[in-house]
Motif scaffolding. Structure first.
Motif, PDB file in Angstrom:
ATOM      1  N   THR A 103      -9.209 -22.023   3.020  1.00  0.00           N
ATOM      2  CA  THR A 103      -8.093 -21.873   2.094  1.00  0.00           C
ATOM      3  C   THR A 103      -7.897 -20.414   1.698  1.00  0.00           C
ATOM      4  O   THR A 103      -8.845 -19.737   1.284  1.00  0.00           O
ATOM      5  CB  THR A 103      -8.331 -22.709   0.829  1.00  0.00           C
ATOM      6  N   VAL A 104      -6.667 -19.955   1.827  1.00  0.00           N
ATOM      7  CA  VAL A 104      -6.293 -18.596   1.437  1.00  0.00           C
ATOM      8  C   VAL A 104      -5.531 -18.678   0.125  1.00  0.00           C
ATOM      9  O   VAL A 104      -4.565 -19.446   0.016  1.00  0.00           O
ATOM     10  CB  VAL A 104      -5.436 -17.918   2.514  1.00  0.00           C
ATOM     11  N   THR A 105      -5.957 -17.885  -0.858  1.00  0.00           N
ATOM     12  CA  THR A 105      -5.307 -17.886  -2.170  1.00  0.00           C
ATOM     13  C   THR A 105      -4.598 -16.560  -2.369  1.00  0.00           C
ATOM     14  O   THR A 105      -5.193 -15.481  -2.183  1.00  0.00           O
ATOM     15  CB  THR A 105      -6.335 -18.116  -3.285  1.00  0.00           C
ATOM     16  N   LEU A 129      -2.916 -21.922   0.627  1.00  0.00           N
ATOM     17  CA  LEU A 129      -2.565 -22.466   1.931  1.00  0.00           C
ATOM     18  C   LEU A 129      -3.696 -22.157   2.906  1.00  0.00           C
ATOM     19  O   LEU A 129      -4.531 -21.290   2.651  1.00  0.00           O
ATOM     20  CB  LEU A 129      -1.241 -21.909   2.438  1.00  0.00           C
ATOM     21  N   THR A 130      -3.723 -22.879   4.009  1.00  0.00           N
ATOM     22  CA  THR A 130      -4.794 -22.667   4.985  1.00  0.00           C
ATOM     23  C   THR A 130      -4.582 -21.348   5.728  1.00  0.00           C
ATOM     24  O   THR A 130      -3.471 -20.802   5.788  1.00  0.00           O
ATOM     25  CB  THR A 130      -4.838 -23.817   5.997  1.00  0.00           C
ATOM     26  N   LEU A 131      -5.672 -20.860   6.306  1.00  0.00           N
ATOM     27  CA  LEU A 131      -5.588 -19.635   7.096  1.00  0.00           C
ATOM     28  C   LEU A 131      -4.639 -19.840   8.275  1.00  0.00           C
ATOM     29  O   LEU A 131      -3.885 -18.904   8.632  1.00  0.00           O
ATOM     30  CB  LEU A 131      -6.991 -19.237   7.587  1.00  0.00           C
ATOM     31  N   ALA A 134      -1.142 -19.502   7.020  1.00  0.00           N
ATOM     32  CA  ALA A 134      -0.874 -18.106   6.668  1.00  0.00           C
ATOM     33  C   ALA A 134      -0.604 -17.287   7.929  1.00  0.00           C
ATOM     34  O   ALA A 134       0.261 -16.396   7.935  1.00  0.00           O
ATOM     35  CB  ALA A 134      -2.052 -17.532   5.889  1.00  0.00           C
ATOM     36  N   LEU A 135      -1.327 -17.561   9.021  1.00  0.00           N
ATOM     37  CA  LEU A 135      -1.097 -16.854  10.284  1.00  0.00           C
ATOM     38  C   LEU A 135       0.275 -17.205  10.863  1.00  0.00           C
ATOM     39  O   LEU A 135       0.951 -16.328  11.427  1.00  0.00           O
ATOM     40  CB  LEU A 135      -2.204 -17.213  11.281  1.00  0.00           C
ATOM     41  N   TYR A 136       0.685 -18.444  10.741  1.00  0.00           N
ATOM     42  CA  TYR A 136       2.048 -18.805  11.188  1.00  0.00           C
ATOM     43  C   TYR A 136       3.091 -18.018  10.412  1.00  0.00           C
ATOM     44  O   TYR A 136       4.063 -17.488  10.991  1.00  0.00           O
ATOM     45  CB  TYR A 136       2.291 -20.307  11.004  1.00  0.00           C
ATOM     46  N   GLY A 137       2.905 -17.927   9.096  1.00  0.00           N
ATOM     47  CA  GLY A 137       3.861 -17.165   8.296  1.00  0.00           C
ATOM     48  C   GLY A 137       3.865 -15.694   8.670  1.00  0.00           C
ATOM     49  O   GLY A 137       4.923 -15.043   8.659  1.00  0.00           O
TER      50      GLY A 137
END
Length: 627
Positions: A103-105, A129-131, A134-137
């Motif tokens: 989880t990335v905060t 959100l998950t790592l 976050a990489l998709y974003g």
């Protein structure tokens, strides 16, 4: 017959003419076809050697992902600002170091340090959100706040993550790269070059998660703790068939743009087994990054291919055909060893180079000290394209040369000098010196102990053997010391006697006691005999004398006689051990007398000091004088 002969002759000539004409026509047609095919090959060869296209980007490169071969480059090592293609490095480290389901905060710094007018997906403070999401974003929508949050999640802080980025760049062999953030926002100290970005792209493309994420055209991030779902679209127009910049061979890519960097683009493409990465930097407008990339990819795919120059290569065939091998092994009494090479070795070369026109140069080493006995050099028109090792499958590791030399020298009985022999010799010499020094110290210590045990200097002439009787026991010496002390005490007592008769009687008694004591010592020799005679004579004289005057006369005679005896005896015993013993006894008697006098009154002490005898007879003579 003549007529028939003429017809036959004419027919034969006609047939010969027809055959000749037919053969000439066939030759002409064949020759024309050969020349036509040759012209066609030359035309194709000229077409195959066409030059690479020009691009408007100030820097660019095309590299083969699998081999690292640089196919095209334009100022590839010149420093430029990368803009958002920096996120390829961010994704590379995040996928290698992180857990995709972690989880990335979003921290306050991640949100506050992302400009509102820059690329983002509107992540809020504290949003989770998950790592993976976050990489998709970050890769599809180029979200800068997502890149910042990923950096903090993986590195603990942005500076720490940037250190990881720079370390990875150095590991990959980058030459002109330095990162200070994870998103690519402009900073004068944040830069790279096309060559370095191609190396970073090759490493990232080999990761399955990177290829899966960056090749996705659209993705939906599910609802988070603060927001609803988000629909994302890829920002690379070359991936969409509806775009004018679409390229069917492009699999994924990442765009970038800032006012300082201008347009940048990294693109990955595949065709006929070829996997290429193309990087273009610093071009305006940014749409020209797509056109420049298309030109370079088309050129490389159409003019380069893989070949296996050693696919049908065989050493067994060369054993008979190759003059090089024949010359090399002609003087050897055995057949060609079991050699092999990598027949699957491939080259990525221009299409006009093939297995038929490539040159193979076999180089064999003069001394084979390993399984590699040579190499095959591959070249085209003098330009070296690559090389492959030649392996001896029958190679047996030889005995080390040092061991062989030592064994040979030892078997011949020879001697081989080594430096460590000198070291051993020096150690032995040092040990001997230490031993000698210790021995000398012990010897001096023993001499010192002997000096402490025998403080009195021996008289000259003591080389004679000690008399057994002269070394009397400690008890006898102690007894003599006590006897001598008593004699001294008796002399003092007689000095205080009121009447001469009593003093004479007491003196006679002491003389008798001394004679008895001396008679017990076997070491006194003749001296004791004389003393005994004198003592007897004194006793007899004492018994016959009735008056003090007679006693005095007798004692005076004894005194004179004793001096003569003592003098004779002293001359006879100068070099004997008894003189030393008598001297020691006298010293001890004197010491005892002094000790006794110290315990007496002051008057008695003075008398004791004045009357301390020098020997046993001296005590008697002293008493006589006092009397």
């Amino acid at each position: 017959m003549n007529k028939n002969f003429k017809y036959r002759l004419i027919t034969s000539l006609l047939c010969f003419i027809i055959f000749t004409c037919s053969l000439g026509a066939f030759t002409t047609v064949s020759s024309g076809r050969v020349y036509a095919e040759k012209d066609k090959k030359e035309m194709n060869n000229e077409k195959a050697r066409e030059q690479a296209p020009s691009i408007e980007s100030l820097s660019g490169i095309v590299m083969n992902i699998d081999t690292g071969t640089i196919i095209y480059e334009k100022d590839a090592y010149k420093k430029h600002y990368p803009a958002s293609i920096t996120k390829v490095m961010t994704a590379l480290i995040a996928i290698e170091k992180g857990d995709m389901n972690s989880t990335v905060t979003l921290s306050d710094a991640a949100v506050d340090n992302t400009p509102r007018d820059s690329s983002n997906i509107a992540l809020s403070y504290g949003e989770k959100l998950t790592l993976k999401n976050a990489l998709y974003g970050m890769l599809l929508s180029s979200a800068n706040e997502a890149a910042y949050a990923i950096a903090e999640h993986i590195g603990g802080s942005l500076p720490a993550f940037c250190d990881m980025m720079n370390s990875k760049a150095a590991e990959l062999g980058c030459k002109n790269t330095h990162f200070v953030n994870a998103s690519g926002l402009h900073d004068k100290d944040h830069y790279t070059c096309a060559y370095d970005m191609a190396l970073i792209g090759c490493a990232a493309y080999k990761l399955t998660d990177f290829r899966a994420i960056s090749s996705t055209l659209t993705y939906t991030i599910p609802p988070t703790n603060l927001n609803t779902e988000r629909v994302l679209w890829h920002g690379d127009d070359m991936l969409f068939s509806s775009s004018e910049y679409y390229n069917q061979y492009v699999t994924c890519g990442k765009t970038g743009y800032t006012d300082e960097a201008n347009g940048t683009l990294i693109t990955f493409a595949e065709k006929d087994g070829q996997r290429l990465v193309c990087v273009v930097m610093d071009v305006v407008p940014s749409s020209k990054t797509f056109t420049d990339t298309t030109k370079l990819l088309d050129f490389c795919f159409n003019n380069y291919h893989y070949i296996k120059p050693l696919e049908h290569f065989s050493f067994s065939k060369l054993e008979n055909d190759s003059s090089v091998l024949q010359n090399y092994y002609s003087s050897l009494p055995h057949q060609l060893p079991n050699l092999s090479t990598d027949t699957d070795y491939s080259l990525y070369v221009r299409t006009y180079i093939n297995t038929d026109n490539i040159d193979r140069n076999i180089v064999l080493f003069s001394a084979a000290d390993s399984e590699i006995v040579g190499r095959i050099e591959l070249s085209f028109e003098g330009e070296k394209l690559g090389e492959v090792d030649i392996i001896n499958n029958d190679f047996i590791s030889p005995v080390p040369s040092e061991l062989t030399t030592e064994d040979t020298s030892s078997s011949k009985g020879g001697f081989k000098f080594h430096f460590y022999y000198v070291i051993i010799f020096v150690i032995i010499v040092v040990l001997v010196l230490i031993f000698v020094e210790i021995h000398m110290i012990q010897k001096r210590e023993r001499q010192r102990k002997r000096i402490h045990s025998y403080p009195y200097k021996k008289a000259s002439g003591t080389n004679k053997k000690k008399n057994a009787e002269g070394t009397a026991s400690q008890d006898e010496q102690t007894h003599k010391k006590k006897t001598h002390s008593k004699s001294t005490h008796a002399n003092k007592t007689h000095s205080k006697t009121g009447t001469s008769g009593e003093r004479i009687d007491h003196l006679a008694a002491n003389s008798s006691h001394v004679n008895k004591t001396h008679s017990k010592s076997a070491a006194t020799g003749e001296r004791i005999d004389h003393l005994a005679a004198n003592s007897s004579h004194v006793n007899k004289t004492h018994s016959k004398s009735s008056t003090a005057s007679e006693r005095i006369d007798h004692l005076a005679a004894i005194h004179t006689h004793g001096d003569s005896i003592y003098g004779d005896h002293k001359k006879k015993k100068t070099h004997s051990d008894h003189a030393q013993n008598d001297h020691t006894k006298v010293k001890r008697s004197k010491t005892a007398a002094i000790n006794h006098s110290e315990t007496a009154p002051a008057g008695e002490q003075n008398e004791a000091k004045e009357s301390a005898p020098k020997n046993v007879l001296g005590s008697i003579y002293s008493d006589f004088d006092n009397f």
